[in-house]
Enzyme design. Structure first.
Site, PDB file in Angstrom:
ATOM      1  N   ASP A   9      -3.527   5.361  -0.816  1.00 21.35           N
ATOM      2  CA  ASP A   9      -3.000   4.437  -1.826  1.00 21.35           C
ATOM      3  C   ASP A   9      -4.168   3.522  -2.225  1.00 21.35           C
ATOM      4  OD1 ASP A   9      -1.023   2.628  -3.159  1.00 21.35           O
ATOM      5  OD2 ASP A   9      -1.702   1.297  -1.555  1.00 21.35           O
ATOM      6  N   TYR A  11      -4.043  -0.012  -4.266  1.00 23.38           N
ATOM      7  CA  TYR A  11      -3.904  -1.477  -4.237  1.00 23.38           C
ATOM      8  C   TYR A  11      -3.267  -1.946  -2.929  1.00 23.38           C
ATOM      9  CZ  TYR A  11      -4.958  -0.731  -9.119  1.00 23.38           C
ATOM     10  OH  TYR A  11      -5.564  -0.324 -10.281  1.00 23.38           O
ATOM     11  N   ARG A  40       2.589  -9.774  -6.938  1.00 27.99           N
ATOM     12  CA  ARG A  40       2.663  -8.432  -6.352  1.00 27.99           C
ATOM     13  C   ARG A  40       4.124  -7.980  -6.178  1.00 27.99           C
ATOM     14  NH1 ARG A  40       0.442  -3.464  -5.560  1.00 27.99           N
ATOM     15  NH2 ARG A  40       0.851  -2.659  -3.481  1.00 27.99           N
ATOM     16  N   SER A 117      -2.306   6.704  -6.893  1.00 34.44           N
ATOM     17  CA  SER A 117      -1.956   5.315  -7.198  1.00 34.44           C
ATOM     18  C   SER A 117      -0.977   5.203  -8.343  1.00 34.44           C
ATOM     19  CB  SER A 117      -3.225   4.533  -7.542  1.00 34.44           C
ATOM     20  OG  SER A 117      -2.909   3.194  -7.876  1.00 34.44           O
ATOM     21  N   ASN A 118      -0.192   4.131  -8.286  1.00 28.20           N
ATOM     22  CA  ASN A 118       0.636   3.755  -9.436  1.00 28.20           C
ATOM     23  C   ASN A 118      -0.237   3.359 -10.620  1.00 28.20           C
ATOM     24  OD1 ASN A 118       3.139   4.118  -8.282  1.00 28.20           O
ATOM     25  ND2 ASN A 118       3.469   1.962  -7.758  1.00 28.20           N
TER      26      ASN A 118
HETATM   27  C1  LAC Z   1      -0.774   1.771  -5.672  1.00 21.85           C
HETATM   28  C2  LAC Z   1      -0.064   0.486  -5.381  1.00 21.85           C
HETATM   29  C3  LAC Z   1       1.361   0.604  -5.359  1.00 21.85           C
HETATM   30  O1  LAC Z   1      -2.014   1.799  -5.644  1.00 21.85           O
HETATM   31  O2  LAC Z   1      -0.476  -0.056  -4.180  1.00 21.85           O
HETATM   32  O3  LAC Z   1      -0.103   2.753  -5.941  1.00 21.85           O
END
Ligand code: LAC
Length: 224
Positions: A9, A11, A40, A117-118
C-alpha cells in the site's frame, strides 16, 4: 515460503501521511495534528461511500473534498493558497525512515515489488518519484483503472492480474488495518505494519504476519 512478490500500500505504509500535521500546523496553529487525522479519516470515508454507491471520483479529488470538508468542520478558513499548499504537500510526502533501505534490500534479494494504491496514477507517480522510489518497483498499480477503491475485490484483483501470480503467492503489506483485512479477505498473504500500536479490527480475520515497521517485512525474508 510460497511468496513470489510483494505489493505495498502507498499512503501510510511507504509514505508518512501524518507528516501533513506539520504543514497544517504552519497554516492553522494548534490544529495541525487534528486536521491531518480528520483529513485522512474523511478521505477514506469518502472512498468507501463512493465505491458503495457507484460514484467514483479520482483519489486526488476525494482527498481535496475531504480537506475542504474537514476545514469547514473545524471552522478553519481555507483560502485557495492554503488549499493548494496542503494538496501539493500530498505529492511530496516523505517516506518513512526505513522505507528506502528496506526496498533496496528487498531489491537485492530479487523479489519483485509493486504498489497497489487508491491513488490515481498522476498523484501516485508524483509521490513515488519525489521520494526517488521508482527504481524499486516493477509496477505502480492504481485502482483508478477499475474505478473502485479498496477494499473492493476488483481493486485487489488488479494485482494478481498484473503480476500473473495467485493471491497466495503475493505478500500484501499495509499499515492500514482495514486494508490488511480487505486484502486477507481477498486471499493475499498479508502483513500488517502496526505503526500506531493499535488494536486489531474486530472483523473476524487476522493477517498472516504483523510487525511495527517495514523492517519486519525484510526480516521475514532474511529468515527464509
Ligand atoms: C492507499 C491508501 C489507502 O495508498 O493508503 O491506497
Amino acid at each position: 515460503m510460497t511468496v513470489k512478490a510483494i505489493v505495498f500500500d502507498a499512503y501510510g505504509t511507504l509514505f508518512d501521511i501524518y507528516s501533513l500535521a506539520a504543514n497544517a500546523e504552519a497554516l492553522f496553529p494548534t490544529y495541525g495534528k487534528q486536521l491531518a487525522e480528520k483529513w485522512r479519516d474523511k478521505q477514506i470515508d469518502y472512498t468507501r461511500l463512493r465505491t458503495l454507491s457507484g460514484h467514483y471520483k479520482p483519489f486526488w479529488d476525494v482527498t481535496n473534498d475531504a480537506l475542504v470538508f474537514v476545514c469547514k468542520q473545524l471552522k478553519l478558513n481555507l483560502n485557495d493558497d492554503d488549499e493548494n499548499t496542503l494538496m501539493q504537500a500530498y505529492l511530496r510526502l516523505p517516506g518513512f525512515s526505513e522505507s528506502s533501505n528496506v526496498l533496496q534490500a528487498l531489491n537485492e534479494k530479487s523479489i519483485p515489488l509493486a504498489i497497489l494504491s487508491n491513488g490515481n496514477p498522476t498523484m501516485l507517480n508524483a509521490v513515488v518519484q519525489a521520494a526517488g522510489y521508482e527504481k524499486h518497483f516493477q509496477h505502480l498499480i492504481s485502482v483508478d483503472s477499475v474505478q473502485k477503491f479498496k477494499t473492493a475485490p476488483e481493486a485487489y484483483q488488479l494485482v494478481p492480474d498484473v503480476l500473473g501470480l495467485s493471491p497466495k503467492e503475493i505478500l500484501f503489506v499495509s499499515s492500514n488495518c482495514w486494508d490488511a483485512c480487505g486484502a486477507s479477505w481477498f486471499g493475499f498473504t498479508t502483513f500488517w505494519i502496526n505503526r500506531a500500536h493499535a488494536p486489531f479490527e474486530e472483523l473476524g480475520i487476522t493477517p498472516h504476519y504483523q510487525g511495527s515497521s517495514l523492517r519486519d517485512v525484510l526480516a521475514l525474508f532474511q529468515q527464509s
